[in-house]
Design a protein around this motif. Structure first.
Motif, PDB file in Angstrom:
ATOM      1  N   ALA A  22      43.905  11.223 -16.713  1.00 42.93           N
ATOM      2  CA  ALA A  22      42.548  10.676 -16.712  1.00 42.93           C
ATOM      3  C   ALA A  22      41.908  10.816 -18.092  1.00 42.93           C
ATOM      4  CB  ALA A  22      41.698  11.378 -15.658  1.00 42.93           C
ATOM      5  N   ARG A  64      28.804   6.745 -12.395  1.00 41.12           N
ATOM      6  CA  ARG A  64      29.635   7.813 -12.981  1.00 41.12           C
ATOM      7  C   ARG A  64      28.804   8.714 -13.884  1.00 41.12           C
ATOM      8  NH1 ARG A  64      33.419   5.286 -16.487  1.00 41.12           N
ATOM      9  NH2 ARG A  64      31.701   3.860 -16.778  1.00 41.12           N
ATOM     10  N   VAL A 100      36.305   5.937 -10.219  1.00 43.46           N
ATOM     11  CA  VAL A 100      36.700   7.197  -9.594  1.00 43.46           C
ATOM     12  C   VAL A 100      36.488   7.017  -8.097  1.00 43.46           C
ATOM     13  CG1 VAL A 100      36.343   9.690  -9.441  1.00 43.46           C
ATOM     14  CG2 VAL A 100      35.988   8.510 -11.631  1.00 43.46           C
ATOM     15  N   TYR A 170      41.314   8.830 -10.215  1.00 42.89           N
ATOM     16  CA  TYR A 170      40.852   8.126 -11.405  1.00 42.89           C
ATOM     17  C   TYR A 170      41.712   6.892 -11.590  1.00 42.89           C
ATOM     18  CZ  TYR A 170      38.294  12.394 -12.623  1.00 42.89           C
ATOM     19  OH  TYR A 170      37.429  13.465 -12.625  1.00 42.89           O
TER      20      TYR A 170
END
Length: 196
Positions: A22, A64, A100, A170
């Motif tokens: 990620a 996010r 995500v 992710y």
């Protein structure tokens, strides 16, 4: 008519699947129709009793960064002695990838289906997400980190008391070439039962 369990190209994916870090992801991430496809694949897992003992939380776009503020504040409350660099890192956790996807285990008491089996089903959902995202050409990683085990974060996610984070997936585009790692030899892991 759809052919179920068509393995003409699946075995190559199963043999060669590799998570991306990620930390080394960028955009683009899956478009809405691709994300829908990933989730349709995700729910095609063993599910004793047809309970669907899992659900999803999606973080994309500005969500996010907004959730990053919550993670930073919580980390700072838990570790006030950590420095600004540590706080910033926690704030940026969900910014590492464009998407995500939280897989939430909703396992609970049932007269016939053990909680353990329900939790295993949630793990299978996580794995199917990795396979589907990889098949669509995306980089992905199944992660948890402290975020998955903290009560304050669980509350911010809106989890019920019995719910648990099975995985934070992710999904994005690899910003660096993938490197494989040594894998265990299956022959060294098998015991053939020959009787009591």
């Amino acid at each position: 008519m759809t052919i179920l369990n068509d393995t003409q190209s699946v075995l190559d994916l199963l043999r060669t699947r590799k998570s991306a870090s990620a930390k080394a992801m960028t955009g683009p991430g899956p478009a809405p129709l691709e994300l829908d496809e990933i989730l349709r694949c995700a729910v095609r897992v063993p599910d004793h009793g047809k309970l669907a003992p899992w659900r999803f939380i999606l973080w994309e776009g500005e969500a996010r960064a907004a959730f990053g503020q919550i993670m930073r504040a919580r980390w700072q409350a838990l570790h006030p002695d950590h420095g600004a660099e540590s706080f910033a890192m926690m704030q940026g956790l969900f910014l590492r990838a464009p998407v995500v996807l939280g897989v939430i285990s909703t396992a609970g008491d049932h007269p016939k289906i053990p909680i353990w089996e329900q939790q295993l089903s949630a793990g299978a959902v996580c794995m199917n997400i990795l396979y589907a995202a990889t098949a669509l050409g995306y980089a992905c990683q199944w992660n948890t980190d402290w975020v998955a085990y903290d009560g304050g974060i669980a509350s911010a996610m809106g989890l019920a008391p019995h719910e648990r984070v099975a995985g934070l997936i992710y999904i994005g585009t690899a910003a660096a070439p993938l490197e494989d790692r040594p894998r265990p030899d299956p022959a060294a892991l098998i015991t053939r039962w020959t009787g009591p």
